[in-house]
Design an enzyme around this catalytic site. Sequence first.
Site, PDB file in Angstrom:
ATOM      1  N   GLY A  12     -20.666  -3.393  24.477  1.00 16.39           N
ATOM      2  CA  GLY A  12     -21.115  -4.123  23.285  1.00 16.39           C
ATOM      3  C   GLY A  12     -21.934  -3.298  22.308  1.00 16.39           C
ATOM      4  CE  LYS A  65      -3.206 -14.117  26.266  1.00 17.24           C
ATOM      5  NZ  LYS A  65      -3.175 -12.865  25.499  1.00 17.24           N
ATOM      6  NE  ARG A  91      -9.052 -11.558  29.023  1.00 20.59           N
ATOM      7  CZ  ARG A  91      -8.325 -11.551  30.130  1.00 20.59           C
ATOM      8  NH1 ARG A  91      -7.077 -11.952  30.117  1.00 20.59           N
ATOM      9  NH2 ARG A  91      -8.850 -11.195  31.265  1.00 20.59           N
ATOM     10  CG  LEU A  92      -1.905  -8.519  23.457  1.00 22.15           C
ATOM     11  CD1 LEU A  92      -0.433  -8.759  23.778  1.00 22.15           C
ATOM     12  CD2 LEU A  92      -2.051  -8.057  22.016  1.00 22.15           C
ATOM     13  CG  ASN A 107      -9.022  -4.847  17.556  1.00 24.55           C
ATOM     14  OD1 ASN A 107     -10.057  -4.954  18.232  1.00 24.55           O
ATOM     15  ND2 ASN A 107      -8.004  -4.106  17.951  1.00 24.55           N
ATOM     16  CG  HIS A 109      -7.056   0.975  18.486  1.00 20.42           C
ATOM     17  ND1 HIS A 109      -6.973   0.491  19.770  1.00 20.42           N
ATOM     18  CD2 HIS A 109      -6.345   2.123  18.460  1.00 20.42           C
ATOM     19  CE1 HIS A 109      -6.234   1.309  20.493  1.00 20.42           C
ATOM     20  NE2 HIS A 109      -5.840   2.304  19.730  1.00 20.42           N
ATOM     21  CB  SER A 136      -7.511   1.976  12.922  1.00 20.34           C
ATOM     22  OG  SER A 136      -6.903   3.242  12.921  1.00 20.34           O
ATOM     23  CG  ASP A 145      -4.499  -1.932  19.465  1.00 17.79           C
ATOM     24  OD1 ASP A 145      -5.414  -2.757  19.315  1.00 17.79           O
ATOM     25  OD2 ASP A 145      -4.335  -1.288  20.517  1.00 17.79           O
TER      26      ASP A 145
HETATM   27  C1  GRF Z   1     -14.626   0.724  21.172  1.00 23.41           C
HETATM   28  O1  GRF Z   1     -14.255   2.052  21.364  1.00 23.41           O
HETATM   29  C2  GRF Z   1     -13.578   0.005  20.379  1.00 23.41           C
HETATM   30  O2  GRF Z   1     -12.955   0.824  19.432  1.00 23.41           O
HETATM   31  C3  GRF Z   1     -12.607  -0.398  21.454  1.00 23.41           C
HETATM   32  O3  GRF Z   1     -13.421  -0.757  22.549  1.00 23.41           O
HETATM   33  C4  GRF Z   1     -14.644  -0.035  22.485  1.00 23.41           C
HETATM   34  C5  GRF Z   1     -15.778  -1.017  22.582  1.00 23.41           C
HETATM   35  O4  GRF Z   1     -17.018  -0.391  22.724  1.00 23.41           O
HETATM   36  N1  GRF Z   1     -11.713  -1.433  20.980  1.00 23.41           N
HETATM   37  P1  GRF Z   1     -18.364  -1.250  22.723  1.00 23.41           P
HETATM   38  O5  GRF Z   1     -18.232  -2.308  23.833  1.00 23.41           O
HETATM   39  O6  GRF Z   1     -18.527  -1.878  21.386  1.00 23.41           O
HETATM   40  O7  GRF Z   1     -19.459  -0.270  23.033  1.00 23.41           O
END
Ligand code: GRF
Length: 193
Positions: A12, A65, A91-92, A107, A109, A136, A145
Site C-alpha cells: 500500500g 467473483k 485481481r481482474l 490502474n 502498472h 503506466s 492491463d
Molecule cells: C505497484 O508496483 C503497482 O504498480 C502494482 O502493484 C504495486 C503496488 O505497490 N500494480 P504498493 O502496494 O502500492 O506498494
Amino acid sequence: MKRVAIFASGSGSNFQAIVDATRLGELEADVCLLVCDKPDAYVVQRALQSGIPTFAFNPKEYASKQHFELAILEELQKHDIDFIVLAGYMRLIGDTLLHAYGGRMTNIHPSLLPSFPGKDAIWQALHAGVKITGVSIHYVDEGMDTGPIIAQTAVEIDEYDTLQSLEKKVHAVEHALYIHTLQHIFQKERQEV
Ligand code: GRF
C-alpha cells in the site's frame, strides 16, 4: 470533491502516497474507502492509522467473483464513491464493477504498456533485456492491463540493475505519476461540469 475508493492487495505504498497527497492539498479528492482482498495485507494497517474505513474480504468466502463484487458495490454505494483507484489490487475487475464504474476506474502498472502486462512486470522487463521500462496509468477495462493509457513515465535499465534496484527505481516514479495523473483527471472533469 471526488469521493475515491482505493483498491489494494499488498503493502500500500501507493495508497499511502495518495492519502498523504489529499491531506496536503496536492490532490483534490477525498479517499473515503479502502477495498482489500487480503485481510492481513499491510495496507489495512495503513488505512487504520489514517482513519480510512476499510472493506477487507476473503474472496474464498464468496461463491464467485460476481458475489464478492456485489458486496464491494454495496460498500461503494454506502460511501457514495465516485471514482475507483486500483493501486496494487491483484485481481481482474469483473462485469459487476465494470458496469457500475466503467470510465471511472484507473490502474497503475509497473511497465510501459502494452509491453509486459500481468504479474511480475518489472522482472519481465529485466529478463527481456530491454533498456527502457517504466510506469503506466490506464483506465480499466475487462482485460489484464489493457485499458486506454492515460500517462506513462520511462525508467532506464542499466547493465548493473538487479531486480531489487530496478524495483526501487520503478516504485520511485509511481507515486508522483499517480497523484499527478489523478489530479489532472479530476481537474478536467471539474472544468467539464
Ligand atoms: C505497484 O508496483 C503497482 O504498480 C502494482 O502493484 C504495486 C503496488 O505497490 N500494480 P504498493 O502496494 O502500492 O506498494
